[in-house]
Write a protein that holds these residues in place. Structure first.
Motif, PDB file in Angstrom:
ATOM      1  N   ALA A 225       0.829  -1.201   0.000  1.00  0.00           N
ATOM      2  CA  ALA A 225       0.000   0.000   0.000  1.00  0.00           C
ATOM      3  C   ALA A 225       0.862   1.250   0.000  1.00  0.00           C
ATOM      4  O   ALA A 225       1.898   1.313   0.648  1.00  0.00           O
ATOM      5  N   GLY A 226       0.412   2.249  -0.737  1.00  0.00           N
ATOM      6  CA  GLY A 226       1.126   3.516  -0.835  1.00  0.00           C
ATOM      7  C   GLY A 226       0.464   4.409  -1.856  1.00  0.00           C
ATOM      8  O   GLY A 226      -0.533   4.033  -2.494  1.00  0.00           O
ATOM      9  N   ASP A 227       1.011   5.599  -2.047  1.00  0.00           N
ATOM     10  CA  ASP A 227       0.377   6.585  -2.921  1.00  0.00           C
ATOM     11  C   ASP A 227       0.255   6.114  -4.360  1.00  0.00           C
ATOM     12  O   ASP A 227      -0.666   6.523  -5.075  1.00  0.00           O
ATOM     13  N   ASP A 228       1.187   5.261  -4.807  1.00  0.00           N
ATOM     14  CA  ASP A 228       1.164   4.834  -6.210  1.00  0.00           C
ATOM     15  C   ASP A 228       0.655   3.403  -6.385  1.00  0.00           C
ATOM     16  O   ASP A 228       0.782   2.824  -7.464  1.00  0.00           O
ATOM     17  N   ALA A 229       0.055   2.839  -5.343  1.00  0.00           N
ATOM     18  CA  ALA A 229      -0.396   1.444  -5.426  1.00  0.00           C
ATOM     19  C   ALA A 229      -1.475   1.276  -6.498  1.00  0.00           C
ATOM     20  O   ALA A 229      -1.469   0.308  -7.264  1.00  0.00           O
ATOM     21  N   GLY A 230      -2.405   2.227  -6.573  1.00  0.00           N
ATOM     22  CA  GLY A 230      -3.455   2.135  -7.577  1.00  0.00           C
ATOM     23  C   GLY A 230      -2.902   2.202  -8.983  1.00  0.00           C
ATOM     24  O   GLY A 230      -3.333   1.446  -9.875  1.00  0.00           O
ATOM     25  N   ALA A 231      -1.936   3.090  -9.204  1.00  0.00           N
ATOM     26  CA  ALA A 231      -1.318   3.203 -10.527  1.00  0.00           C
ATOM     27  C   ALA A 231      -0.590   1.920 -10.893  1.00  0.00           C
ATOM     28  O   ALA A 231      -0.612   1.492 -12.067  1.00  0.00           O
ATOM     29  N   GLN A 232       0.045   1.267  -9.916  1.00  0.00           N
ATOM     30  CA  GLN A 232       0.726   0.008 -10.197  1.00  0.00           C
ATOM     31  C   GLN A 232      -0.266  -1.084 -10.595  1.00  0.00           C
ATOM     32  O   GLN A 232       0.028  -1.907 -11.477  1.00  0.00           O
ATOM     33  N   ALA A 236      -0.616  -3.085 -14.201  1.00  0.00           N
ATOM     34  CA  ALA A 236      -0.620  -4.557 -14.249  1.00  0.00           C
ATOM     35  C   ALA A 236      -1.888  -5.114 -14.888  1.00  0.00           C
ATOM     36  O   ALA A 236      -2.096  -6.330 -14.888  1.00  0.00           O
ATOM     37  N   GLY A 237      -2.720  -4.243 -15.423  1.00  0.00           N
ATOM     38  CA  GLY A 237      -3.932  -4.708 -16.096  1.00  0.00           C
ATOM     39  C   GLY A 237      -5.207  -4.094 -15.584  1.00  0.00           C
ATOM     40  O   GLY A 237      -6.270  -4.235 -16.204  1.00  0.00           O
ATOM     41  N   GLY A 238      -5.144  -3.412 -14.434  1.00  0.00           N
ATOM     42  CA  GLY A 238      -6.325  -2.764 -13.881  1.00  0.00           C
ATOM     43  C   GLY A 238      -7.288  -3.742 -13.240  1.00  0.00           C
ATOM     44  O   GLY A 238      -7.234  -4.948 -13.467  1.00  0.00           O
ATOM     45  N   ALA A 239      -8.187  -3.200 -12.415  1.00  0.00           N
ATOM     46  CA  ALA A 239      -9.130  -4.023 -11.661  1.00  0.00           C
ATOM     47  C   ALA A 239     -10.520  -3.955 -12.276  1.00  0.00           C
ATOM     48  O   ALA A 239     -11.055  -2.865 -12.524  1.00  0.00           O
ATOM     49  N   ASP A 240     -11.103  -5.112 -12.527  1.00  0.00           N
ATOM     50  CA  ASP A 240     -12.490  -5.201 -12.975  1.00  0.00           C
ATOM     51  C   ASP A 240     -13.446  -5.271 -11.791  1.00  0.00           C
ATOM     52  O   ASP A 240     -14.609  -4.853 -11.886  1.00  0.00           O
ATOM     53  N   VAL A 241     -12.960  -5.821 -10.696  1.00  0.00           N
ATOM     54  CA  VAL A 241     -13.727  -5.925  -9.453  1.00  0.00           C
ATOM     55  C   VAL A 241     -12.797  -5.548  -8.311  1.00  0.00           C
ATOM     56  O   VAL A 241     -11.631  -5.968  -8.291  1.00  0.00           O
ATOM     57  N   ALA A 250      -9.085   6.030   3.401  1.00  0.00           N
ATOM     58  CA  ALA A 250      -7.914   6.443   2.616  1.00  0.00           C
ATOM     59  C   ALA A 250      -7.702   5.581   1.383  1.00  0.00           C
ATOM     60  O   ALA A 250      -6.944   5.964   0.492  1.00  0.00           O
ATOM     61  N   VAL A 251      -8.374   4.440   1.305  1.00  0.00           N
ATOM     62  CA  VAL A 251      -8.179   3.554   0.156  1.00  0.00           C
ATOM     63  C   VAL A 251      -8.867   4.076  -1.100  1.00  0.00           C
ATOM     64  O   VAL A 251      -8.608   3.567  -2.191  1.00  0.00           O
ATOM     65  N   TRP A 252      -9.737   5.069  -0.967  1.00  0.00           N
ATOM     66  CA  TRP A 252     -10.544   5.457  -2.120  1.00  0.00           C
ATOM     67  C   TRP A 252      -9.698   5.970  -3.280  1.00  0.00           C
ATOM     68  O   TRP A 252      -9.984   5.677  -4.442  1.00  0.00           O
ATOM     69  N   ASP A 253      -8.663   6.757  -2.995  1.00  0.00           N
ATOM     70  CA  ASP A 253      -7.787   7.239  -4.069  1.00  0.00           C
ATOM     71  C   ASP A 253      -7.150   6.072  -4.817  1.00  0.00           C
ATOM     72  O   ASP A 253      -7.001   6.106  -6.049  1.00  0.00           O
ATOM     73  N   THR A 254      -6.786   5.038  -4.086  1.00  0.00           N
ATOM     74  CA  THR A 254      -6.219   3.839  -4.704  1.00  0.00           C
ATOM     75  C   THR A 254      -7.241   3.169  -5.616  1.00  0.00           C
ATOM     76  O   THR A 254      -6.920   2.748  -6.736  1.00  0.00           O
ATOM     77  N   VAL A 255      -8.477   3.070  -5.145  1.00  0.00           N
ATOM     78  CA  VAL A 255      -9.541   2.454  -5.952  1.00  0.00           C
ATOM     79  C   VAL A 255      -9.725   3.214  -7.256  1.00  0.00           C
ATOM     80  O   VAL A 255      -9.766   2.619  -8.350  1.00  0.00           O
ATOM     81  N   GLU A 256      -9.843   4.527  -7.164  1.00  0.00           N
ATOM     82  CA  GLU A 256     -10.069   5.325  -8.369  1.00  0.00           C
ATOM     83  C   GLU A 256      -8.945   5.152  -9.395  1.00  0.00           C
ATOM     84  O   GLU A 256      -9.192   5.101 -10.599  1.00  0.00           O
ATOM     85  N   ALA A 257      -7.713   5.058  -8.897  1.00  0.00           N
ATOM     86  CA  ALA A 257      -6.569   4.924  -9.806  1.00  0.00           C
ATOM     87  C   ALA A 257      -6.448   3.524 -10.392  1.00  0.00           C
ATOM     88  O   ALA A 257      -5.854   3.345 -11.457  1.00  0.00           O
ATOM     89  N   ALA A 258      -7.044   2.530  -9.717  1.00  0.00           N
ATOM     90  CA  ALA A 258      -6.797   1.134 -10.087  1.00  0.00           C
ATOM     91  C   ALA A 258      -7.805   0.555 -11.068  1.00  0.00           C
ATOM     92  O   ALA A 258      -7.489  -0.390 -11.802  1.00  0.00           O
ATOM     93  N   PRO A 261     -12.752   0.527 -16.794  1.00  0.00           N
ATOM     94  CA  PRO A 261     -14.144   0.911 -17.008  1.00  0.00           C
ATOM     95  C   PRO A 261     -15.101  -0.206 -16.595  1.00  0.00           C
ATOM     96  O   PRO A 261     -14.785  -1.388 -16.676  1.00  0.00           O
ATOM     97  N   MET A 262     -16.276   0.191 -16.143  1.00  0.00           N
ATOM     98  CA  MET A 262     -17.359  -0.722 -15.741  1.00  0.00           C
ATOM     99  C   MET A 262     -16.933  -1.651 -14.600  1.00  0.00           C
ATOM    100  O   MET A 262     -17.303  -2.820 -14.555  1.00  0.00           O
ATOM    101  N   ALA A 263     -16.154  -1.105 -13.663  1.00  0.00           N
ATOM    102  CA  ALA A 263     -15.707  -1.906 -12.526  1.00  0.00           C
ATOM    103  C   ALA A 263     -16.795  -1.988 -11.460  1.00  0.00           C
ATOM    104  O   ALA A 263     -17.613  -1.074 -11.306  1.00  0.00           O
TER     105      ALA A 263
END
Length: 346
Positions: A225-232, A236-241, A250-258, A261-263
């Motif tokens: 976990a960290g500021d760039d975790a979502g970007a990583q 790596a392919g992004g999250a569908d779920v 505080a996890v919300w910024d990570t979610v938005e970055a990760a 579409p249609m997650a």
């Protein structure tokens, strides 16, 4: 009640919000109409128990003193009157979070009984399973398959069921990228269930030891976990779920970055603070954000059947009944990497 049953039992009592549990000798409860009495064999120790002990759920003072515990497994030893199709004496059943519901409202009639406005929870409105004996509504008595070890099985009643129900609600296909935020006990069950559904599992956690455990359970991408975790995750392919088991806004910024579409973003951790959810972000991305809490009786029965045929290798540490308050302290310190479970025979 049978003459062979004792009149008193040991119970771990929470005397007041924020107070440590106390071992007391109390009366064995008498099953009322539609109830059965269960002699406990095991009971998991859950983070929800910690929240309740710490007074973080703002329960009325009248709820205390309270017996916590909602991951119990034991055998039926007595029936109350008018139990209908109650499990027979000697049947091993589970005592999960939901104690009972009205059975008549729309959520109850459509398989969403956890959303019943009149539902009561074990270890909240009703005394729980940190005790040698406990009550169970016959309508909510789910048999535990004999193939399931009661120590390994107790955490399935809340931690495992919560992960199972959340994943059932999400749009997952074979090959979907499932991001799990928080690789504690619930997250570990989610890894195994998502893998069984053909998903590619990605995990974020702040604890390197938990990330190592996640890799051992089959997570293909693990990120601290960290500021760039979502970007990583996105690289790596992004999250569908996304399943959030981390109890922090505080996890919300990570979610938005990760997310792709249609997650689907499923809120599971008990987070009271708001997050900066943008309506335009929802609109532009076509995302779904929803909550999921524990699971229904049918989901529990389905999940136990799955777990009996596909044992889930999450580490479960057996503790003695007298160690339960110290176990909650261990959860509070963050040192537990798997699950803790009371063995009443220990």
């Amino acid at each position: 009640m049978s003459d062979t049953l004792p009149l008193t039992m040991k119970a771990a009592i929470c005397p007041a919000p924020g107070a440590p549990l106390e071992m007391r000798e109390v009366a064995v409860p008498t099953p009322g109409p539609g109830q059965v009495l269960v002699k406990l064999e095991t009971c998991g120790v859950c983070h929800s128990d910690l929240h309740l002990r710490e007074g973080q759920e703002d329960l009325p003072p009248s709820f205390y003193p309270l017996i916590l515990g909602h991951e119990g497994i034991g055998r039926v030893v007595a029936h109350g009157p008018n139990v209908g199709r109650a499990p027979a004496i000697g049947t091993r059943i589970g005592l999960p979070w939901i104690f009972d519901t009205c059975l008549a409202c729309k959520p109850c009639r459509t398989g969403h009984e956890v959303l019943c406005p009149e539902n009561t929870a074990r270890g909240v409105q009703k005394h729980g399973a940190f005790a040698e004996y406990a009550l169970c509504s016959a309508d909510f008595a789910i048999e535990i398959p004999e193939a399931i070890d009661p120590l390994k099985g107790a955490p399935l009643l809340c931690a495992g069921l919560t992960a199972w129900s959340a994943l059932r609600k999400a749009r997952i296909e074979a090959g979907s990228n499932v991001l799990i935020l928080g690789a504690g006990g619930l997250g570990q069950y989610a890894i195994l269930i998502a893998k069984a559904r053909g998903a590619r599992v990605m995990v974020i956690d702040r604890d390197p030891a938990k990330l190592k455990t996640a890799r051992g359970l089959g997570a293909e991408v693990t990120i601290e976990a960290g500021d760039d975790a979502g970007a990583q995750i996105k690289e790596a392919g992004g999250a569908d779920v996304v399943l959030n088991f981390a109890p922090s806004p505080a996890v919300w910024d990570t979610v938005e970055a990760a997310v792709n579409p249609m997650a689907d973003i499923v809120a599971i951790a008990m987070v009271h603070e708001p997050v900066p959810l943008s309506m335009m972000w929802l609109l532009d991305g076509g995302h779904r954000v929803f909550g999921s809490s524990v699971g229904s009786r049918q989901e529990l029965a389905d999940f136990l059947g799955f777990a009996a045929a596909h044992p889930l290798p999450v580490d479960v540490e057996a503790i003695s009944f007298g160690e339960v308050d110290a176990a909650l302290d261990r959860l509070k310190s963050g040192e537990v990497t798997g699950r803790l479970c009371i063995d009443f025979a220990k």
